[in-house]
Write an enzyme that holds these catalytic residues in place. Sequence first.
Site, mmCIF file in Angstrom:
data_model
loop_
_atom_site.group_PDB
_atom_site.id
_atom_site.type_symbol
_atom_site.label_atom_id
_atom_site.label_comp_id
_atom_site.label_asym_id
_atom_site.label_seq_id
_atom_site.Cartn_x
_atom_site.Cartn_y
_atom_site.Cartn_z
ATOM 1 N N CYS A 63 -43.482 4.671 13.553
ATOM 2 C CA CYS A 63 -42.777 4.194 14.749
ATOM 3 C C CYS A 63 -42.366 5.315 15.664
ATOM 4 O O CYS A 63 -41.180 5.580 15.858
ATOM 5 C CB CYS A 63 -41.598 3.333 14.326
ATOM 6 S SG CYS A 63 -42.202 1.836 13.566
ATOM 7 N N TYR A 110 -54.037 22.625 5.729
ATOM 8 C CA TYR A 110 -52.859 22.167 6.482
ATOM 9 C C TYR A 110 -52.891 20.653 6.700
ATOM 10 O O TYR A 110 -52.468 20.159 7.744
ATOM 11 C CB TYR A 110 -52.733 22.940 7.810
ATOM 12 C CG TYR A 110 -52.749 24.437 7.615
ATOM 13 C CD1 TYR A 110 -51.710 25.065 6.953
ATOM 14 C CD2 TYR A 110 -53.818 25.226 8.046
ATOM 15 C CE1 TYR A 110 -51.728 26.442 6.729
ATOM 16 C CE2 TYR A 110 -53.850 26.601 7.833
ATOM 17 C CZ TYR A 110 -52.796 27.196 7.183
ATOM 18 O OH TYR A 110 -52.818 28.563 6.955
HETATM 19 N N1 LLP Z 1 -51.134 35.061 5.840
HETATM 20 C C1 LLP Z 1 -49.933 34.765 6.405
HETATM 21 C C2 LLP Z 1 -48.846 35.725 6.286
HETATM 22 C C3 LLP Z 1 -49.762 33.550 7.086
HETATM 23 O O1 LLP Z 1 -48.589 33.276 7.655
HETATM 24 C C4 LLP Z 1 -50.848 32.637 7.173
HETATM 25 C C5 LLP Z 1 -50.689 31.360 7.878
HETATM 26 C C6 LLP Z 1 -52.059 32.983 6.555
HETATM 27 C C7 LLP Z 1 -52.169 34.203 5.899
HETATM 28 C C8 LLP Z 1 -53.260 32.071 6.573
HETATM 29 O O2 LLP Z 1 -53.752 31.907 7.851
HETATM 30 P P1 LLP Z 1 -55.134 31.135 8.102
HETATM 31 O O3 LLP Z 1 -56.250 31.984 7.547
HETATM 32 O O4 LLP Z 1 -55.071 29.830 7.449
HETATM 33 O O5 LLP Z 1 -55.210 31.021 9.586
HETATM 34 N N2 LLP Z 1 -49.885 24.651 9.984
HETATM 35 C C9 LLP Z 1 -50.704 25.346 10.970
HETATM 36 C C10 LLP Z 1 -51.125 26.717 10.489
HETATM 37 C C11 LLP Z 1 -49.970 27.609 10.094
HETATM 38 C C12 LLP Z 1 -50.407 28.945 9.555
HETATM 39 C C13 LLP Z 1 -49.266 29.724 9.001
HETATM 40 N N3 LLP Z 1 -49.594 30.984 8.424
HETATM 41 C C14 LLP Z 1 -51.884 24.465 11.335
HETATM 42 O O6 LLP Z 1 -51.984 23.357 10.829
HETATM 43 O O7 LLP Z 1 -52.702 24.851 12.159
#
Ligand code: LLP
Length: 424
Positions: free
Chosen positions: A343, A372
């Site tokens: 909602c 995610y």
């Molecule tokens: N290392 C650190 C310190 C991080 O903060 C993150 C992601 C990663 C690695 C991994 O990043 P990746 O390779 O997945 O881009 N919820 C959001 C994404 C938040 C990412 C947070 N940190 C989304 O759904 O797009």
Amino acid sequence: MTAFTLRDGAMHAEDVPLATIAQEVGTPVYVYSRRMLEERATAFRTAVAGLGAPLVAFAVKANPNLAVLRVLAAQGLGADVVSGGELRRALAAGVPPASIIFSGVGKTSAELGEAMAAGIGQLNIESVEEAEEVSALAQVAGTRVPCALRVNPDVDAGTHDKITTGRADSKFGVLLRHAPQAYAQLAALPGLHVRGLAVHIGSQLTGLEPLEHAFARVGTLLAALRDAGHTITHVDLGGGLGVPYRPGDTVPSLAAYAAMVARVTQGWNVQLLFEPGRIIAAEAGVLLTRVIRVKRGLAHPFLVVDAGMNDLARPALYGAWHAFEAVQPTGGRMRANIVGPICESGDTFATERDTDALRSGDLAVFRTAGAYGATMASSYNSRGFVPEVLVDGDRYAVVAQRIAPDTIMNAECVPDWLPEAARG
Ligand code: LLP
């Protein structure tokens, strides 16, 4: 190659018809492909293999499911964790403690204690204040903790505001201009074994330039720290690589990423660490959902599906685009607003989307939901938590049970000093 393909007119996950999973497990449900997880893990490891013997630590936040972690651990991936909960998951999945990195700006003393007791490979320290606490705890425990200082390179990652982390005003890391002094302070703390630097500037990066820029700044700092007499043996380059969500999205190849890293880090003479999340898991998962009904709208109909923003938050949070496809496409097309049952108007997955024609009861998937996705679910509107399924060839298993709304309700209690409801 995607594992979610049409076969004889029906979408499968590897060799399992999604309709079978929907029937036996119910919807909404996250479905992951073991083969794709393994392919992505191998692709990443192979791409960076030429850069010495790097540690590739999967960012557990992207998909903390135990079975998924087990698949990745078996491929030789370590884990990047940001809480005691993630740490325990990584350990439970069999990740060797030495291959675990603990990042995060708000580690509590209880979490730090847990990490030390487990003997993790590296703690990424985000402030001098944190370092002092770690050192004091380590001294009490009689150990020295291997650490890196996370720096904030002041680079705009060019991604969504809510997932950019490397700008000067962000809460993450220590500003470059404060880093030499901070590093010296860390090096002087008796409970720490400071061995290097860490950087992560954001997520869903679709170009290499911001990364290259950030890494180059880390390189300059590295040289300055060595000139000042510090021994630096490790540099953690974080994660951040984007994946294509919509047709036509372009993202850097792993080979291009690795070539860029090789160029920028040439002569650093350190062990590199990587923390990829999304690039490993996103495309290996879909959210399988059923159309509850098709409702007449102003210009276009509303396709009301049984998944909501509580199950897949990315569209509502970031305006993210997830491809939406019928499990049994008829060839017909429609233009519709795709919405969930929650909602709030924000519970909209897509507006005016050209999509497969669908009717009430039909199944569909949101693609690129392996990262995610389930991990960001909530029970908003007193909905339960969606189950998760892992497919492996022609078999599958429920790797996270559906958590029913009543289970959540049963964890609550009403104190006996509250009045009973008035009876009419
Ligand atoms: N290392 C650190 C310190 C991080 O903060 C993150 C992601 C990663 C690695 C991994 O990043 P990746 O390779 O997945 O881009 N919820 C959001 C994404 C938040 C990412 C947070 N940190 C989304 O759904 O797009």
